[in-house]
Design a protein around this motif. Sequence first.
Motif, PDB file in Angstrom:
ATOM      1  N   ARG A 177       0.851  -1.192   0.000  1.00  0.00           N
ATOM      2  CA  ARG A 177       0.000   0.000   0.000  1.00  0.00           C
ATOM      3  C   ARG A 177       0.888   1.243   0.000  1.00  0.00           C
ATOM      4  N   TYR A 178       0.591   2.136  -0.919  1.00  0.00           N
ATOM      5  CA  TYR A 178       1.318   3.394  -1.027  1.00  0.00           C
ATOM      6  C   TYR A 178       0.399   4.551  -0.643  1.00  0.00           C
ATOM      7  N   VAL A 179       1.008   5.625  -0.165  1.00  0.00           N
ATOM      8  CA  VAL A 179       0.286   6.878   0.067  1.00  0.00           C
ATOM      9  C   VAL A 179       0.852   7.910  -0.899  1.00  0.00           C
ATOM     10  N   ALA A 180      -0.040   8.673  -1.525  1.00  0.00           N
ATOM     11  CA  ALA A 180       0.401   9.721  -2.457  1.00  0.00           C
ATOM     12  C   ALA A 180      -0.443  10.971  -2.249  1.00  0.00           C
ATOM     13  N   LEU A 181       0.179  12.098  -2.483  1.00  0.00           N
ATOM     14  CA  LEU A 181      -0.544  13.370  -2.474  1.00  0.00           C
ATOM     15  C   LEU A 181      -0.639  13.838  -3.913  1.00  0.00           C
ATOM     16  N   LEU A 182      -1.865  13.949  -4.410  1.00  0.00           N
ATOM     17  CA  LEU A 182      -2.089  14.316  -5.805  1.00  0.00           C
ATOM     18  C   LEU A 182      -2.310  15.813  -5.947  1.00  0.00           C
ATOM     19  N   ASP A 183      -1.862  16.340  -7.075  1.00  0.00           N
ATOM     20  CA  ASP A 183      -1.930  17.776  -7.319  1.00  0.00           C
ATOM     21  C   ASP A 183      -3.271  18.161  -7.956  1.00  0.00           C
ATOM     22  N   GLY A 184      -4.365  17.723  -7.351  1.00  0.00           N
ATOM     23  CA  GLY A 184      -5.686  18.029  -7.878  1.00  0.00           C
ATOM     24  C   GLY A 184      -6.758  17.348  -7.050  1.00  0.00           C
ATOM     25  N   VAL A 185      -8.002  17.635  -7.386  1.00  0.00           N
ATOM     26  CA  VAL A 185      -9.144  17.067  -6.666  1.00  0.00           C
ATOM     27  C   VAL A 185      -9.789  15.992  -7.529  1.00  0.00           C
ATOM     28  N   THR A 213      -5.360  16.047  -3.153  1.00  0.00           N
ATOM     29  CA  THR A 213      -6.029  14.853  -2.643  1.00  0.00           C
ATOM     30  C   THR A 213      -5.000  13.824  -2.199  1.00  0.00           C
ATOM     31  N   LYS A 214      -5.186  13.318  -0.979  1.00  0.00           N
ATOM     32  CA  LYS A 214      -4.330  12.242  -0.494  1.00  0.00           C
ATOM     33  C   LYS A 214      -5.029  10.915  -0.783  1.00  0.00           C
ATOM     34  N   VAL A 215      -4.288   9.974  -1.381  1.00  0.00           N
ATOM     35  CA  VAL A 215      -4.888   8.694  -1.784  1.00  0.00           C
ATOM     36  C   VAL A 215      -4.020   7.523  -1.353  1.00  0.00           C
ATOM     37  N   SER A 219      -1.221  14.600 -11.567  1.00  0.00           N
ATOM     38  CA  SER A 219       0.076  14.045 -11.188  1.00  0.00           C
ATOM     39  C   SER A 219       0.290  14.086  -9.686  1.00  0.00           C
ATOM     40  N   ILE A 220       1.230  13.262  -9.238  1.00  0.00           N
ATOM     41  CA  ILE A 220       1.632  13.273  -7.832  1.00  0.00           C
ATOM     42  C   ILE A 220       2.433  14.544  -7.575  1.00  0.00           C
ATOM     43  N   VAL A 221       2.176  15.181  -6.456  1.00  0.00           N
ATOM     44  CA  VAL A 221       2.898  16.413  -6.109  1.00  0.00           C
ATOM     45  C   VAL A 221       4.405  16.130  -6.100  1.00  0.00           C
ATOM     46  N   GLY A 222       5.145  17.014  -6.758  1.00  0.00           N
ATOM     47  CA  GLY A 222       6.601  16.892  -6.780  1.00  0.00           C
ATOM     48  C   GLY A 222       7.137  15.930  -7.821  1.00  0.00           C
ATOM     49  N   ASP A 223       6.287  15.460  -8.731  1.00  0.00           N
ATOM     50  CA  ASP A 223       6.752  14.536  -9.763  1.00  0.00           C
ATOM     51  C   ASP A 223       7.420  15.318 -10.889  1.00  0.00           C
ATOM     52  N   ASP A 224       8.740  15.329 -10.890  1.00  0.00           N
ATOM     53  CA  ASP A 224       9.479  16.132 -11.873  1.00  0.00           C
ATOM     54  C   ASP A 224       9.502  15.503 -13.254  1.00  0.00           C
ATOM     55  N   HIS A 234       4.884   7.443  -1.136  1.00  0.00           N
ATOM     56  CA  HIS A 234       5.533   6.713  -0.036  1.00  0.00           C
ATOM     57  C   HIS A 234       4.951   5.303   0.053  1.00  0.00           C
ATOM     58  N   ALA A 235       5.832   4.300   0.055  1.00  0.00           N
ATOM     59  CA  ALA A 235       5.411   2.909   0.245  1.00  0.00           C
ATOM     60  C   ALA A 235       5.191   2.695   1.741  1.00  0.00           C
TER      61      ALA A 235
END
Length: 540
Positions: free
Chosen positions: A419-427, A473-475, A500-505, A517-518
């Motif tokens: 299970r991963y946690v990600a913060l997405l740059d949108g709703v 959005t956190k998913v 996209s995920i926040v900070g994805d260059d 984050h795993a």
Amino acid sequence: MTKFISFSSDISNIELPKKFDYPYNYSPHTLAKIATKELQEYLSSQTDFTHNFGIKNPDDENTLGKMFGILVVQQQDGILGYLAAFSGKLAETTQHKHFVPPVFDVLDINGFYPKTEEQLNTLNSEITLLENSTEFKKAEKIYQRTQKIHEKLLSEEQTKIKQRRKLRKESAQQNNQLNINEEFYLREYEVYLLDKIEPLKKAYFQLKNKIDQLKEQRANLSAWAQQEIFKQYQFLNVENKTTNLLTIFKDSTQNIPAGAGDCCAPKLLQYAFKHQLKPVCMAEFWWGKPLKTSIRKHQYFYPACTGKCKPILTHMLEGIPIDENPLEAQLKEEKEIEILYEDADLLVINKPHDLLSVAGKEIKDSVYSRIQKLYPNATGPLVVHRLDMSTSGILLIAKSEAIYKALQAQFINKTIQKRYVALLDGVLKEGEGKIDLPLRVDLNDRPKQLVCYEHGKKALTQWETIEAIGTKTKVYFYPITGRTHQLRVHAAHQLGLNTSIVGDDLYGKKSDRLYLHAEKITFKHPTSKIEVSFTAPAPF
């Protein structure tokens, strides 16, 4: 100097960068952002050309987004301005008054290629005409049909002879002379059939050979034209050295990529060097509808590609002070590995972001190298699975080859749960779902991945929303398969979550880190056979 564009904004108090951008990983300088804003204002209001970018009608299949670029330059008198470019063609042409010209204009009506293209089209027409002619089709049909009949007749005679020999053998009446006669008869019969079909074969191959000669002529002309085009792409640098595509890619393991030299960066630098303009900083951005394959979002900045552009830019930027690769600077920072669990068989660690799982070509510091130092007597590959360099979280480490293989088998059989946690740059509009988008590497821009239904490997991701945080959005992500950059592409792609995920260059916008984050892993311990779970809470 008609392509030099003066700034309409006040830039008098902005300090110039000390070095030129590292083209393959950079954040645009303030001057580049201002020039980009001015170019985008032009694109929004211009009447110089007509091109459907799909901004207002993204569902239209005939729309096409485009990569644009700017290069901030300084004249010899110190005055700053910028140049603008687009990749490939725009509105079916390579020349527009607001943009620098191509390095080599294949479409120039006075050049060699349009005339060559006419010759190729003529050859194509002749080949098509001959292949579809009644005379050729009839000759081909009669010859092939007769050939099959003759093959069948010869086969029937061979079968009859085999049956007779079998009967003679069974009745103990072997006759060597009879066998020889039958062999002689078969050869004679075969010659008879060949003589009979010869006129049909001759009529067919006279026409076919003519078609084959035209095809060979077409292939030779096409190959010559391609080599000539590669020679015509002559790239300058600040030291006034010139080289072409054939020389640039001579040691490459791949063929010269299609469109090499037609991207924004080579066009911009070429014009600057030809007109004694000093490159200051650059930026490239996507304008319009996203692509169905690689991730391109309207108004997002993107670095130069590594497959087509890097070999060219290596020559063009020779002699210009270049910024250090920001990635190398990040990787030089000391980051501690946290051990969450350890026993005689394995380790469960929490990998920090911006640390490689295994050593790369240039960067040797990695989870593997550090574990190797900590446990010099451990055997086997050690690192059971991998996380992207930018991703933090749980990794499994095996202390022996047997444990490594046992854990690997669980990954292969998909019995390990992650299970991963990600913060997405949108709703997000929905609360959960599944993403099924096949992925493969982008051959022109490694290590990026793209969606490909023809050659891609199956990639499945389940997701669910944890919470909305303002415009983000956190998913949770639950990867069912484990493809490279799977979660990042599935999040960013328009057919995935389209954010996209926040900070994805690589697929979004830079930030202080990649917010992926795993967090949790569940598996069966290879020795005790007991199911165990470990959690490392996301640091964001």
